[in-house]
Scaffold this active site. Structure first.
Site, PDB file in Angstrom:
ATOM      1  N   ARG A  35      -8.986 -30.009   6.783  1.00 56.18           N
ATOM      2  CA  ARG A  35      -8.414 -29.013   6.303  1.00 56.18           C
ATOM      3  C   ARG A  35      -9.225 -28.873   4.799  1.00 56.18           C
ATOM      4  O   ARG A  35      -8.479 -27.878   4.810  1.00 56.18           O
ATOM      5  CB  ARG A  35      -7.549 -29.863   6.464  1.00 56.18           C
ATOM      6  CG  ARG A  35      -5.932 -29.290   7.694  1.00 56.18           C
ATOM      7  CD  ARG A  35      -5.016 -29.811   7.211  1.00 56.18           C
ATOM      8  NE  ARG A  35      -3.667 -28.993   6.966  1.00 56.18           N
ATOM      9  CZ  ARG A  35      -2.675 -30.153   7.822  1.00 56.18           C
ATOM     10  NH1 ARG A  35      -3.151 -30.545   9.327  1.00 56.18           N
ATOM     11  NH2 ARG A  35      -1.595 -28.761   8.413  1.00 56.18           N
ATOM     12  N   ARG A  71      11.314 -24.010  15.105  1.00 53.17           N
ATOM     13  CA  ARG A  71      10.750 -25.926  16.119  1.00 53.17           C
ATOM     14  C   ARG A  71      11.750 -26.522  16.102  1.00 53.17           C
ATOM     15  O   ARG A  71      12.669 -26.865  14.543  1.00 53.17           O
ATOM     16  CB  ARG A  71       9.778 -25.890  15.642  1.00 53.17           C
ATOM     17  CG  ARG A  71       8.910 -27.136  16.327  1.00 53.17           C
ATOM     18  CD  ARG A  71       7.475 -27.727  15.440  1.00 53.17           C
ATOM     19  NE  ARG A  71       7.053 -27.364  14.217  1.00 53.17           N
ATOM     20  CZ  ARG A  71       6.274 -27.405  14.174  1.00 53.17           C
ATOM     21  NH1 ARG A  71       5.276 -27.508  14.991  1.00 53.17           N
ATOM     22  NH2 ARG A  71       6.010 -27.720  12.511  1.00 53.17           N
ATOM     23  N   LYS A 108      -1.673 -25.395  18.098  1.00 46.22           N
ATOM     24  CA  LYS A 108      -2.708 -26.044  18.050  1.00 46.22           C
ATOM     25  C   LYS A 108      -1.807 -27.424  18.908  1.00 46.22           C
ATOM     26  O   LYS A 108      -2.699 -28.175  19.839  1.00 46.22           O
ATOM     27  CB  LYS A 108      -3.468 -27.367  16.770  1.00 46.22           C
ATOM     28  CG  LYS A 108      -3.325 -25.986  15.814  1.00 46.22           C
ATOM     29  CD  LYS A 108      -4.209 -25.910  14.733  1.00 46.22           C
ATOM     30  CE  LYS A 108      -3.137 -26.833  13.731  1.00 46.22           C
ATOM     31  NZ  LYS A 108      -1.946 -26.181  13.546  1.00 46.22           N
ATOM     32  N   ARG A 119      11.501 -30.664  11.597  1.00 51.79           N
ATOM     33  CA  ARG A 119      11.019 -31.414  11.051  1.00 51.79           C
ATOM     34  C   ARG A 119      11.261 -30.734   8.607  1.00 51.79           C
ATOM     35  O   ARG A 119      11.790 -29.656   8.752  1.00 51.79           O
ATOM     36  CB  ARG A 119       9.465 -30.974  11.255  1.00 51.79           C
ATOM     37  CG  ARG A 119       9.168 -31.826  11.801  1.00 51.79           C
ATOM     38  CD  ARG A 119       7.537 -30.881  11.992  1.00 51.79           C
ATOM     39  NE  ARG A 119       6.449 -31.221  11.035  1.00 51.79           N
ATOM     40  CZ  ARG A 119       5.239 -30.401  11.091  1.00 51.79           C
ATOM     41  NH1 ARG A 119       4.650 -30.398  12.453  1.00 51.79           N
ATOM     42  NH2 ARG A 119       4.475 -30.001  10.027  1.00 51.79           N
ATOM     43  N   ARG A 178       2.703 -24.136   2.743  1.00 53.09           N
ATOM     44  CA  ARG A 178       1.969 -24.418   4.209  1.00 53.09           C
ATOM     45  C   ARG A 178       0.702 -22.929   4.378  1.00 53.09           C
ATOM     46  O   ARG A 178       0.515 -23.632   4.609  1.00 53.09           O
ATOM     47  CB  ARG A 178       3.057 -24.730   5.455  1.00 53.09           C
ATOM     48  CG  ARG A 178       3.071 -26.217   5.035  1.00 53.09           C
ATOM     49  CD  ARG A 178       4.229 -26.518   5.995  1.00 53.09           C
ATOM     50  NE  ARG A 178       3.652 -26.463   7.443  1.00 53.09           N
ATOM     51  CZ  ARG A 178       4.320 -26.621   8.795  1.00 53.09           C
ATOM     52  NH1 ARG A 178       5.966 -26.279   7.905  1.00 53.09           N
ATOM     53  NH2 ARG A 178       4.089 -26.532   9.719  1.00 53.09           N
TER      54      ARG A 178
HETATM   55  P1  AP5 Z   1       3.555 -26.348  17.478  1.00 58.81           P
HETATM   56  O1  AP5 Z   1       2.180 -26.361  18.995  1.00 58.81           O
HETATM   57  O2  AP5 Z   1       4.105 -27.792  17.209  1.00 58.81           O
HETATM   58  O3  AP5 Z   1       2.476 -25.606  16.337  1.00 58.81           O
HETATM   59  P2  AP5 Z   1       1.887 -26.568  15.352  1.00 58.81           P
HETATM   60  O4  AP5 Z   1       0.097 -25.320  15.857  1.00 58.81           O
HETATM   61  O5  AP5 Z   1       0.679 -27.767  15.886  1.00 58.81           O
HETATM   62  O6  AP5 Z   1       1.860 -26.428  14.276  1.00 58.81           O
HETATM   63  P3  AP5 Z   1       2.678 -27.866  13.066  1.00 58.81           P
HETATM   64  O7  AP5 Z   1       3.258 -26.704  12.276  1.00 58.81           O
HETATM   65  O8  AP5 Z   1       2.512 -28.736  13.326  1.00 58.81           O
HETATM   66  O9  AP5 Z   1       1.216 -27.659  12.623  1.00 58.81           O
HETATM   67  P4  AP5 Z   1       0.595 -27.767  10.785  1.00 58.81           P
HETATM   68  O10 AP5 Z   1      -1.004 -27.633  10.870  1.00 58.81           O
HETATM   69  O11 AP5 Z   1       1.596 -26.947   9.597  1.00 58.81           O
HETATM   70  O12 AP5 Z   1       1.446 -29.336  10.784  1.00 58.81           O
HETATM   71  P5  AP5 Z   1       0.073 -30.898  10.580  1.00 58.81           P
HETATM   72  O13 AP5 Z   1       1.799 -31.542  11.536  1.00 58.81           O
HETATM   73  O14 AP5 Z   1      -0.291 -30.772  11.382  1.00 58.81           O
HETATM   74  O15 AP5 Z   1       4.210 -24.995  17.923  1.00 58.81           O
HETATM   75  C1  AP5 Z   1       5.123 -24.685  16.621  1.00 58.81           C
HETATM   76  C2  AP5 Z   1       6.050 -24.269  17.305  1.00 58.81           C
HETATM   77  O16 AP5 Z   1       5.931 -22.261  18.006  1.00 58.81           O
HETATM   78  C3  AP5 Z   1       6.690 -25.325  18.184  1.00 58.81           C
HETATM   79  O17 AP5 Z   1       8.207 -24.673  18.154  1.00 58.81           O
HETATM   80  C4  AP5 Z   1       6.707 -24.759  20.257  1.00 58.81           C
HETATM   81  O18 AP5 Z   1       7.204 -24.912  20.644  1.00 58.81           O
HETATM   82  C5  AP5 Z   1       5.831 -22.616  19.601  1.00 58.81           C
HETATM   83  N1  AP5 Z   1       4.466 -22.061  20.068  1.00 58.81           N
HETATM   84  C6  AP5 Z   1       4.358 -23.079  20.898  1.00 58.81           C
HETATM   85  N2  AP5 Z   1       3.019 -21.983  21.376  1.00 58.81           N
HETATM   86  C7  AP5 Z   1       3.694 -20.914  20.909  1.00 58.81           C
HETATM   87  C8  AP5 Z   1       4.164 -20.506  22.296  1.00 58.81           C
HETATM   88  N3  AP5 Z   1       2.303 -19.297  22.639  1.00 58.81           N
HETATM   89  N4  AP5 Z   1       4.110 -18.520  22.201  1.00 58.81           N
HETATM   90  C9  AP5 Z   1       5.378 -19.019  21.967  1.00 58.81           C
HETATM   91  N5  AP5 Z   1       5.897 -20.500  20.897  1.00 58.81           N
HETATM   92  C10 AP5 Z   1       5.368 -21.165  20.788  1.00 58.81           C
HETATM   93  O19 AP5 Z   1       0.428 -31.399   9.176  1.00 58.81           O
HETATM   94  C11 AP5 Z   1       1.968 -31.869   9.015  1.00 58.81           C
HETATM   95  C12 AP5 Z   1       1.506 -31.711   7.206  1.00 58.81           C
HETATM   96  O20 AP5 Z   1       0.991 -33.236   7.111  1.00 58.81           O
HETATM   97  C13 AP5 Z   1       0.999 -30.758   6.174  1.00 58.81           C
HETATM   98  O21 AP5 Z   1       1.566 -29.705   5.720  1.00 58.81           O
HETATM   99  C14 AP5 Z   1       0.095 -31.757   5.426  1.00 58.81           C
HETATM  100  O22 AP5 Z   1       0.932 -32.422   4.349  1.00 58.81           O
HETATM  101  C15 AP5 Z   1       0.376 -32.954   6.209  1.00 58.81           C
HETATM  102  N6  AP5 Z   1      -1.381 -33.188   6.900  1.00 58.81           N
HETATM  103  C16 AP5 Z   1      -1.567 -33.670   7.646  1.00 58.81           C
HETATM  104  N7  AP5 Z   1      -3.026 -32.804   8.335  1.00 58.81           N
HETATM  105  C17 AP5 Z   1      -3.651 -32.926   6.585  1.00 58.81           C
HETATM  106  C18 AP5 Z   1      -5.209 -33.204   6.761  1.00 58.81           C
HETATM  107  N8  AP5 Z   1      -6.232 -32.715   7.551  1.00 58.81           N
HETATM  108  N9  AP5 Z   1      -5.048 -33.124   5.109  1.00 58.81           N
HETATM  109  C19 AP5 Z   1      -4.683 -33.234   4.345  1.00 58.81           C
HETATM  110  N10 AP5 Z   1      -3.000 -33.433   4.365  1.00 58.81           N
HETATM  111  C20 AP5 Z   1      -1.928 -33.384   6.377  1.00 58.81           C
END
Ligand code: AP5
Length: 217
Positions: free
Chosen positions: A89, A123, A14, A156, A167
């Protein structure tokens, strides 16, 4: 006025895709994960409350996240729309978002869970410019060092194996039910998130071009 949500499991890509998609749409990219990590780094009251939840892989309580998002969406740069990445979420967050402003489309990143663990544990991120790498799919030119500014890359804290397991479980129980909700509302757009980042970008471009709210930059 495009109001778009990117929804999908952790590691689905994402964040990787949201940067370019937001630029294409001419709207801000609002990542709740990035906003929360910035709050943790600043040591703000929000950051201090959020940190332990994030480190363990649990969701930050709805009231904190909703307040943060409502404040961010209320700023002038969101008057022309926005791309939300990582919000909503939970069903409660989804209902509150609809009360603030109706969402036009929810892009659902579809990918088998087996592919997510390697993406997450591999990552790495530059602590300075925030560029995201992956040790196997997007390695930096010099191992462990950012191509752009020479900083040492970091992992991270929630990308360690145990937090990743939590997660993924939290995604299944708390977030996956949103797919049925948005499908019923007729705004869910499925995206095949398997393949190279470039292939996924091409699919997203085509999806965005078909959206009624799209205005190409
Ligand atoms: P990346 O693009 O970083 O993946 P992502 O989908 O953004 O994954 P995240 O882990 O950042 O999402 P998340 O939803 O768990 O975390 P968030 O930061 O929102 O890609 C991942 C890896 O794959 C990278 O190394 C990339 O290079 C690689 N990659 C990408 N595309 C690829 C492809 N096509 N092929 C191969 N490799 C690829 O949230 C973190 C924490 O914050 C949560 O756990 C929670 O505690 C809190 N939080 C955030 N939002 C909320 C909310 N709305 N409510 C409550 N808590 C929240």
């Amino acid at each position: 006025m495009p109001r778009i949500v990117f929804l999908g499991p952790p590691g689905a890509g994402k964040g990787t895709q949201a940067v370019g998609a937001a630029r294409e749409l001419g709207v801000p990219h609002l990542s709740t994960g990035d906003l929360l990590r910035a709050a943790v780094q600043d040591g703000s009251a929000l950051g201090r409350e959020a940190e332990a939840h994030m480190r363990a892989g649990h969701l930050v309580p709805d009231d904190l996240v909703v307040r943060m998002v409502a404040e961010r969406i209320g700023r002038a740069d969101c008057d022309g729309g926005y791309l939300l990445d990582g919000f909503p979420r939970t069903l409660a967050q989804a209902e509150i978002l609809e009360g603030i402003a109706p969402t036009d489309r929810v892009v659902s990143f579809e990918i088998p869970e087996a592919l997510l663990k390697d993406r997450l544990t591999g990552r790495r991120q530059c602590p300075k410019c925030r560029t995201v790498y992956n040790v196997s799919t997007k390695p930096p030119k010099v191992s462990g060092i950012c191509d752009l500014d020479g900083e040492a890359l970091a992992q991270r804290s929630d990308d360690r194996a145990e937090a990743v397991r939590t997660r993924l479980e939290v995604y299944r129980t708390e977030t996956e039910p949103l797919l049925a909700l948005y499908k019923r509302r007729g705004i869910l757009v499925p995206l095949d998130a398997v393949g190279s980042p470039e292939e996924v970008t091409g699919r997203i471009r085509r999806l965005l071009a078909e959206m009624p709210t799209h205005r190409r930059r």
